[in-house]
Design an enzyme around this catalytic site. Structure first.
Site, PDB file in Angstrom:
ATOM      1  N   ASP A 181      39.351  49.965  34.620  1.00 25.42           N
ATOM      2  CA  ASP A 181      38.188  50.417  33.551  1.00 25.42           C
ATOM      3  C   ASP A 181      38.641  51.740  33.093  1.00 25.42           C
ATOM      4  OD1 ASP A 181      37.133  48.104  35.814  1.00 25.42           O
ATOM      5  OD2 ASP A 181      35.729  48.340  33.931  1.00 25.42           O
TER       6      ASP A 181
HETATM    7  O1  MRU Z   1      32.124  44.803  36.460  1.00 21.80           O
HETATM    8  P1  MRU Z   1      33.237  43.959  35.783  1.00 21.80           P
HETATM    9  O2  MRU Z   1      33.366  42.695  35.985  1.00 21.80           O
HETATM   10  O3  MRU Z   1      32.999  44.384  34.169  1.00 21.80           O
HETATM   11  O4  MRU Z   1      34.670  44.640  36.131  1.00 21.80           O
HETATM   12  C1  MRU Z   1      35.765  44.418  35.552  1.00 21.80           C
HETATM   13  C2  MRU Z   1      37.121  45.007  36.087  1.00 21.80           C
HETATM   14  O5  MRU Z   1      36.898  45.632  37.007  1.00 21.80           O
HETATM   15  C3  MRU Z   1      38.425  44.674  35.404  1.00 21.80           C
HETATM   16  O6  MRU Z   1      39.528  44.441  36.401  1.00 21.80           O
HETATM   17  C4  MRU Z   1      38.587  45.724  34.186  1.00 21.80           C
HETATM   18  O7  MRU Z   1      37.388  45.860  33.489  1.00 21.80           O
HETATM   19  C5  MRU Z   1      39.685  45.271  33.391  1.00 21.80           C
HETATM   20  S1  MRU Z   1      39.285  43.977  32.379  1.00 21.80           S
HETATM   21  C6  MRU Z   1      40.768  43.529  31.619  1.00 21.80           C
END
Ligand code: MRU
EC number: 5.3.1.23
Length: 377
Positions: free
Chosen positions: A252
């Site tokens: 993220d």
């Molecule tokens: O809470 P989320 O489902 O948005 O978290 C997503 C993740 O942690 C993913 O690994 C990250 O956003 C990368 S998606 C290509």
């Protein structure tokens, strides 16, 4: 290919991820308010996908205003309108930097566009919409490159027997991006190169992105895959007959020193990988790398509702209808217990072997440190 985001000029739909894997239902996003709520409620999630949906929602809103003749004539007024909507959109979720990165880039674009000689409100809108639309195709291309670079790196550095078993966490696939995915894109590439023995995906409590979404994508693509609960990862890595070669996760936000924020549980997997001598890789586009954030301790971590931990959601038997699936919430925790629910954790750079980007795999320098700035050179 699975498509989380469907866009045509003036029209945006997202695959409602709350209803997956039970029902594949697209819902319209007509305004920035629709996008804000869809992102906050995790109808769409994943760092690249939320940035793209947010920007395209504003493109759709501006398209509607243009058709109704309601875009201000003055470029400065149009610029102010767009910037206030961007500022609103970035408040939906704080950890993934892709959203604020996209907002700040498009803000800079509209500011420069509105200063052009002969600028008009409609001209500023056209420039914004074109740039937002460009993000969708660019993300798909970047993911295909990430998949290729990551698979080649794993083939060169983590294969002893000619094929590999890979563990991943959360969902980083077509559903989290405009298509193909980042870490899941690497798994897709390994599979298409015929070197993937098996993919393992964690359930990813509390929101179950692994069991609901990654498992759905792996089954959809006919990739040999096995689901484990988060608590089984250590035993899986210890099992020589399984022989996990690499763990690949998404991100993220990657700080300038390589510290990485990703779905809660990622840090634990990186500690396990180090102990078991398994390669640990982060796959992320350049839009996830945040040079302005020096290290992981500066990354804001989203805290989510206690109910995600104290309850589980599933489809009520026989209750699907034209509007989709009827989800039932079942409490599984003792009433009165306190809850801590951070959505992400920080994996220290020391535990990461490489960051796979669309321009190649970043490894540590001779000083044992990552210098993420090198990818922008
Ligand atoms: O809470 P989320 O489902 O948005 O978290 C997503 C993740 O942690 C993913 O690994 C990250 O956003 C990368 S998606 C290509």
């Amino acid at each position: 290919m699975l498509q989380a985001i469907r866009y045509n000029q003036g029209s945006l739909e997202i695959l409602d991820q709350l209803q997956l894997p039970f029902v594949e239902k697209y819902i319209p996003i007509q305004t920035t308010e629709d996008a804000w709520h869809a992102i906050k409620d995790m109808k769409v999630r994943g760092a690249p996908a939320i940035a793209i949906v947010a920007m395209l929602s504003l493109a759709v809103e501006l398209h509607t205003l243009s058709a109704a003749g309601k875009v201000p004539e003055s470029p400065e007024e149009t610029q102010a309108l767009i910037i206030s909507k961007l500022n609103y959109l970035v408040t939906s979720r704080p950890t993934a930097v892709n959203l604020s990165d996209a907002a700040r880039k498009l803000e800079a674009l509209v500011i420069s566009q509105s200063k052009e000689a002969g600028a008009t409100g409609l001209g500023v809108v056209a420039a914004f919409n074109q740039a937002a639309e460009h993000m969708l195709g660019k993300d798909l291309e970047d993911n295909q490159r990430i998949g290729h670079h990551g698979a080649e790196w794993i083939k060169a550095n983590a294969t002893k027997t000619g094929d590999v078993a890979v563990l991943t966490h959360c969902n980083t696939g077509s559903l989290a991006t405009s298509g193909y995915g980042t870490a899941l894109g690497v798994i897709r590439s390994l599979s298409s190169m015929n070197v993937l023995r098996r993919a393992y995906c964690t359930e990813t409590r509390p929101y179950n992105q692994g069991s609901r979404l990654t498992a759905f994508e792996l089954v959809h693509d006919n990739i040999p895959a096995t689901l484990i609960t988060d608590s089984m990862a250590a035993a899986l890595l210890a099992d020589k007959s399984v022989g996990v070669n690499a763990i690949v996760v998404g991100a993220d936000r990657v700080a300038a020193n390589g510290d990485t924020a990703n779905k809660i549980g990622t840090y634990g997997l990186a500690v396990l990988a180090k102990y078991h001598g398994v390669k640990f890789l982060v796959a992320a586009p350049l839009t996830t790398i945040d040079l302005a954030t020096k290290s992981g301790s500066d990354i804001p971590i989203e805290q989510r509702a206690a109910s995600e931990v104290t309850s589980i959601k599933g489809p009520r038997d026989g209750a699907n209808n034209a509007d989709g699936v009827v989800l039932e919430t079942v409490r599984i925790a003792a009433p009165g217990i306190g809850v801590w629910n951070p959505a992400f954790d920080i994996t220290p750079a020391a535990l990461i072997d490489g960051v796979i980007t669309e321009v190649g795999v970043v490894e540590k320098g001779p000083d044992g440190e990552f210098n993420m700035a090198t990818v922008f050179n």
